[in-house]
Design a protein around this motif. Structure first.
Motif, PDB file in Angstrom:
ATOM      1  N   PHE A  56       1.441  -1.814 -10.411  1.00  0.00           N
ATOM      2  CA  PHE A  56       0.098  -2.371 -10.224  1.00  0.00           C
ATOM      3  C   PHE A  56       0.065  -3.078  -8.891  1.00  0.00           C
ATOM      4  N   MET A  57      -1.068  -2.914  -8.172  1.00  0.00           N
ATOM      5  CA  MET A  57      -1.238  -3.710  -6.959  1.00  0.00           C
ATOM      6  C   MET A  57      -2.611  -4.362  -7.002  1.00  0.00           C
ATOM      7  N   SER A  58      -2.652  -5.664  -6.826  1.00  0.00           N
ATOM      8  CA  SER A  58      -3.958  -6.307  -6.707  1.00  0.00           C
ATOM      9  C   SER A  58      -4.376  -6.169  -5.248  1.00  0.00           C
ATOM     10  N   PHE A  59      -5.630  -5.780  -5.058  1.00  0.00           N
ATOM     11  CA  PHE A  59      -6.092  -5.468  -3.712  1.00  0.00           C
ATOM     12  C   PHE A  59      -6.497  -6.720  -2.958  1.00  0.00           C
TER      13      PHE A  59
ATOM     14  N   ALA B  86       0.715   4.340 -11.203  1.00  0.00           N
ATOM     15  CA  ALA B  86       0.122   3.307 -12.055  1.00  0.00           C
ATOM     16  C   ALA B  86       0.522   3.532 -13.508  1.00  0.00           C
TER      17      ALA B  86
ATOM     18  N   VAL C 286      -0.884   8.850  -6.939  1.00  0.00           N
ATOM     19  CA  VAL C 286      -1.199   7.433  -7.141  1.00  0.00           C
ATOM     20  C   VAL C 286      -1.356   7.082  -8.621  1.00  0.00           C
TER      21      VAL C 286
ATOM     22  N   MET D 297      -7.680   5.208  -8.764  1.00  0.00           N
ATOM     23  CA  MET D 297      -6.417   5.883  -9.089  1.00  0.00           C
ATOM     24  C   MET D 297      -5.273   4.879  -9.235  1.00  0.00           C
ATOM     25  N   SER D 298      -5.362   3.794  -8.473  1.00  0.00           N
ATOM     26  CA  SER D 298      -4.269   2.817  -8.513  1.00  0.00           C
ATOM     27  C   SER D 298      -4.198   2.110  -9.865  1.00  0.00           C
ATOM     28  N   ARG D 299      -5.221   2.348 -10.705  1.00  0.00           N
ATOM     29  CA  ARG D 299      -5.177   1.774 -12.049  1.00  0.00           C
ATOM     30  C   ARG D 299      -4.781   2.830 -13.086  1.00  0.00           C
ATOM     31  N   GLY D 300      -4.457   4.025 -12.597  1.00  0.00           N
ATOM     32  CA  GLY D 300      -3.956   5.050 -13.515  1.00  0.00           C
ATOM     33  C   GLY D 300      -4.964   6.142 -13.830  1.00  0.00           C
ATOM     34  N   ILE D 301      -6.107   6.130 -13.142  1.00  0.00           N
ATOM     35  CA  ILE D 301      -7.151   7.121 -13.412  1.00  0.00           C
ATOM     36  C   ILE D 301      -6.925   8.332 -12.502  1.00  0.00           C
TER      37      ILE D 301
ATOM     38  N   ASN E  28       0.814  -1.216   0.000  1.00  0.00           N
ATOM     39  CA  ASN E  28       0.000   0.000   0.000  1.00  0.00           C
ATOM     40  C   ASN E  28       0.847   1.266   0.000  1.00  0.00           C
TER      41      ASN E  28
ATOM     42  N   GLN F 179      -7.535  -7.531 -14.487  1.00  0.00           N
ATOM     43  CA  GLN F 179      -6.961  -6.186 -14.624  1.00  0.00           C
ATOM     44  C   GLN F 179      -5.455  -6.251 -14.825  1.00  0.00           C
TER      45      GLN F 179
ATOM     46  N   MET G  65       2.091   1.767  -3.481  1.00  0.00           N
ATOM     47  CA  MET G  65       1.024   2.191  -4.390  1.00  0.00           C
ATOM     48  C   MET G  65       0.554   3.605  -4.056  1.00  0.00           C
ATOM     49  N   GLY G  66       0.762   4.023  -2.797  1.00  0.00           N
ATOM     50  CA  GLY G  66       0.408   5.399  -2.431  1.00  0.00           C
ATOM     51  C   GLY G  66      -0.915   5.534  -1.715  1.00  0.00           C
ATOM     52  N   ASN G  67      -1.379   4.476  -1.070  1.00  0.00           N
ATOM     53  CA  ASN G  67      -2.608   4.570  -0.289  1.00  0.00           C
ATOM     54  C   ASN G  67      -2.460   5.676   0.763  1.00  0.00           C
TER      55      ASN G  67
ATOM     56  N   LEU H  76      -3.883  -4.650 -18.098  1.00  0.00           N
ATOM     57  CA  LEU H  76      -3.139  -3.390 -17.949  1.00  0.00           C
ATOM     58  C   LEU H  76      -1.638  -3.572 -18.200  1.00  0.00           C
TER      59      LEU H  76
ATOM     60  N   PHE I 130      -8.971   5.754  -4.207  1.00  0.00           N
ATOM     61  CA  PHE I 130      -7.624   5.161  -4.263  1.00  0.00           C
ATOM     62  C   PHE I 130      -7.600   3.966  -5.213  1.00  0.00           C
ATOM     63  N   TYR I 131      -8.631   3.157  -5.123  1.00  0.00           N
ATOM     64  CA  TYR I 131      -8.697   1.962  -5.977  1.00  0.00           C
ATOM     65  C   TYR I 131      -8.664   2.359  -7.458  1.00  0.00           C
TER      66      TYR I 131
ATOM     67  N   GLU J 251      -9.235  -9.028 -10.278  1.00  0.00           N
ATOM     68  CA  GLU J 251      -7.967  -8.320 -10.115  1.00  0.00           C
ATOM     69  C   GLU J 251      -6.927  -8.847 -11.098  1.00  0.00           C
TER      70      GLU J 251
ATOM     71  N   PRO K 136     -10.798  -5.992  -2.891  1.00  0.00           N
ATOM     72  CA  PRO K 136     -11.164  -5.086  -3.990  1.00  0.00           C
ATOM     73  C   PRO K 136     -12.477  -4.346  -3.685  1.00  0.00           C
TER      74      PRO K 136
END
Lengths: 250, 469
Positions: free
Chosen positions: A83-86, A78, A74, B423-427, A47, A156, A50-52, A160, B420-421, A153, A89
């Motif tokens: 990429f981080m799978s949550f 990306a 964040v 954005m974490s994909r680039g949005i 996290n 994605q 990824m920048g949470n 991606l 956050f979710y 996930e 999700p």
């Protein structure tokens, strides 16, 4: 080629330090495994990278393709290929899985994605994960079972095509068959030798069929042991007790 | 905005020129007089009964108090009301006078200049007139009558109009219904004969652009037994009016086993007091489907009502309301179950942002005869920031034991986890928030024809960017 270089990373959650100076280097084509007992700080690592916003980096650096990751918003992280799978999700009503992925692709690439090609790839990807193609038009994660969310996930991940993927407990809560399906998806990702993978897990089920280059054992916010795939066998046999002891004494 | 004019002032200047045919000079303090209403009636070539109806409504208007239970309408200057309704009031301003925010919106919506001027009420009508005539001819072949209400009063369905006009919404309903009865002008009349299914949605959009329309317009739709119609009213571009009161009225009559879908996207300019009344009566086995998007206006009171009069009649209401800075939108709906086996579903979303106030107000009434009726009300609110406000005021009046009633209300915020979710994909953050809000309003957009759904999403995006208002 070096993809990620993390140096002396300190991370706090709600003013409590969880990671106490973590170092890790990942090269292209490698698969790393970050293991450790519950509460060791494994998810905190993912996290924070990824920048949470709930995770505060108080010190250290993380160079990603030579650029400081920790300075980027964040979405830029990306867009640079992370990429981080949550682990859990998020359900987002009103946005279909396919629109979500397409929007993400368009924002990364800065150009329109051709619908026809996209749909074709999406369909093939869903099939490879044994998901009905109807999932493409369903609202993102809404009403998905735990296993379906984890598979989504991986969909994605495959669509991606990041250069570094962090899989955070992707295998937790999955039955044996689902673990096998997800593993196949991850294997597919491993075929790209320009990309790298960090698998965060506290059990070893998902690892049995995957190629692993390096294992890091994290206990109470510090890496206490590093090694090859043989470390997994040891943990399988003996658990984390030895490492926890070492951490307590060291 | 560099300079915001008060447009009522602009109209004020001209009111001193006003004289009616009797030569009485008009006095401001007297407000709306019978002489003025009679003149409107003459101008419109009303039948006698309509003239009398207007005068009776005026009397009711003058004796009825202002509503005191909703958002404040003190900013509405009732003494100026006559300037709103004066037949010769130049409703159109010049293009230069159109507020910059509205021009900006046209720009962003990509509306061509000619159409912009028409929408802003300052230009000639554009080509839509032609489209309207073509559509009209096409449905006429099925026996459907689709025309403006004024000319319909002299057409073959004149008696039918007399039997239905303001019977569902009588002038005694409230002060602005009375005002509407006295000064209504423009609007649509649709009659669909028994068994006819109108394949294409009829769109009043093509007709609303005439100068001065969209202020006190009356929509009267009668769908006869076993017939089907989808009627779409309004458009996403903000309609600019020099006068800031909208008191329209919509009456929908749905016959036995008939279905009427009535969709509307309203986006009034942000000086507007939108005090609109909409009502449907549904006979045995019939169904009314409301799809309603409320954007714009300074203050709105809008509660479409369905009266389920026959056994098995159904009502579905799907709505979204978006209140931004300076807006107080009080919207919702009302359902009256008057017969057995009737069903109503209400599903609304409201969004408030930048200090906007959004209130959902609903009433479900189940009468003693309405055994085995079902009603499910679900309203969800989303507050974009800490300074906005959202309220839910549901009322229920159930007079039988044999009814199945459900109500669900949820008020929430955009979750940081969801942002956050995405954005974490680039949005980007802005796009992520816009996606979440559009997704929240999807209950309405998925019910709209594609082009309207796209327009509504564009509107939401613009509101999220704070580009308007």
């Amino acid at each position: 080629m070096e993809i990620l270089k993390v140096t002396d990373l300190h991370v706090s959650v709600e003013d409590k330090e969880i990671l106490h100076g973590l170092n890790l280097t990942v090269n292209a084509g490698e698969t790393h495994v970050l293991m450790g007992p519950n509460g060791a700080g494994k998810s905190t690592f993912g996290n924070a990278l990824m920048g949470n916003p709930a995770y505060e980096v108080t010190d250290g650096s993380a160079l990603f393709g030579g650029e400081e990751l920790l300075d980027m918003p964040v979405n830029k992280r990306a867009q640079s290929g992370l990429f981080m799978s949550f682990q859990n999700p998020i359900e987002v009503p009103g946005i279909s899985l396919e629109n979500f992925i397409r929007t993400a692709l368009e924002q990364r690439g800065g150009k329109r994605v051709r619908l026809w090609d996209f749909r074709k790839e999406m369909k093939a990807t869903l099939q490879s994960l044994q998901m009905d193609e109807g999932y493409a038009s369903r609202d993102l994660n809404v009403g998905f079972s735990g296993g379906e969310k984890k598979k989504a996930e991986i969909v994605q991940l495959l669509m991606l095509k990041p250069s570094l993927a962090i899989l955070d407990e992707t295998d937790s809560g999955l039955d044996v068959d689902a673990v096998r399906t997800v593993s196949r998806g991850v294997e597919e990702f491993q075929k790209n030798k320009d990309a790298a993978l960090i698998i965060i897990t506290h059990n070893t089920g998902i690892l049995s069929s995957l190629k692993v280059d390096k294992v890091h054992v994290l206990v109470e916010g510090k890496i206490v042991a590093e090694g090859g795939a043989d470390l997994i066998d040891e943990i399988n046999r003996d658990g984390f007790a030895r490492f926890e002891e070492e951490r307590a004494n060291g | 905005m560099a300079e915001e004019k008060t447009f009522v002032e602009d109209v004020d200047r001209s009111r001193y020129d006003f004289r009616n045919d009797d030569g009485d000079s008009y006095k401001v303090d007297e407000g709306l007089t019978p002489a003025i209403v009679e003149q409107i009636s003459r101008e419109k070539n009303d039948p006698d009964w309509m003239r009398d109806f207007r005068l009776k409504s005026l009397d009711i208007f003058n004796r009825t108090d202002m509503p005191d239970w909703g958002p404040s309408i003190e900013g509405l200057n009732m003494e100026n009301i006559v300037t709103y309704v004066r037949p010769h009031t130049k409703m159109s301003a010049t293009w230069d006078e159109v507020p910059a925010e509205i021009k900006d919106t046209f720009e962003r919506l990509g509306i061509p200049q000619a159409e912009r001027e028409s929408l802003a009420g300052v230009g000639a009508q554009y080509d839509s007139e032609l489209v309207y005539h073509n559509v009209k001819a096409e449905v006429a072949a099925q026996g459907v009558i689709y025309t403006d209400l004024e000319s319909a009063l002299h057409g073959p369905k004149a008696d039918m109009i007399r039997e239905h006009f303001m019977h569902l919404v009588p002038p005694t309903d409230h002060k602005f219904a009375a005002l509407h009865g006295a000064v209504w002008s423009g609007g649509s009349f649709v009659y669909v004969p028994p068994g006819v299914s109108v394949e294409i949605p009829l769109q009043s959009y093509f007709r609303l652009n005439s100068p001065g329309a969209g202020q006190f317009e009356h929509t009267l739709i009668i769908v006869d037994e076993n017939a089907y119609l989808h009627f779409i009213e309004g458009c996403s571009a903000p309609k600019y009016n020099v006068a800031n009161l909208h008191a329209g009225c919509v009456e929908l009559y749905v016959g036995k086993n008939a279905t009427l879908r009535y969709s509307t996207i309203e986006n009034w300019s942000k000086n507007m007091y939108n005090l609109n009344t909409k009502r449907a009566r549904v006979e045995e086995g019939g169904k009314v489907e409301w799809v309603s998007g409320s954007f714009g206006s300074h203050v709105s009171y809008l509660y479409p009502m369905s009266v389920l009069n026959g056994r098995g009649a159904k009502s579905e209401f799907t709505g979204v309301t978006f209140a931004g800075a300076g807006q107080n939108l009080d919207t919702g709906c009302k359902v009256v179950h008057n017969a057995p086996d009737t069903t109503s579903y209400v599903n609304t979303r409201s969004i408030s942002k930048s200090g906007g106030i959004s209130t959902f107000r609903s009433a479900v009434v189940v009468g003693p005869k309405a055994e085995n009726s079902k009603s499910a009300v679900s309203c969800q609110s989303l507050m974009i920031d800490d300074i906005s406000r959202s309220d839910t005021i549901p009322a229920m009046d159930i007079r039988t034991d044999k009814a199945d009633i459900g109500h669900e209300a949820r008020i929430g915020r955009i979750s940081d986890d969801a942002v956050f979710y995405l954005m974490s994909r680039g949005i980007s953050e802005e796009e992520a928030r816009a996606l979440i809000v559009s997704g929240f309003a999807e209950n309405v957009s998925k019910e709209l024809p594609l082009e309207y759904a796209l327009e509504m999403n564009n509107l939401i995006r613009m509101e999220m960017k704070g580009a308007i208002g």
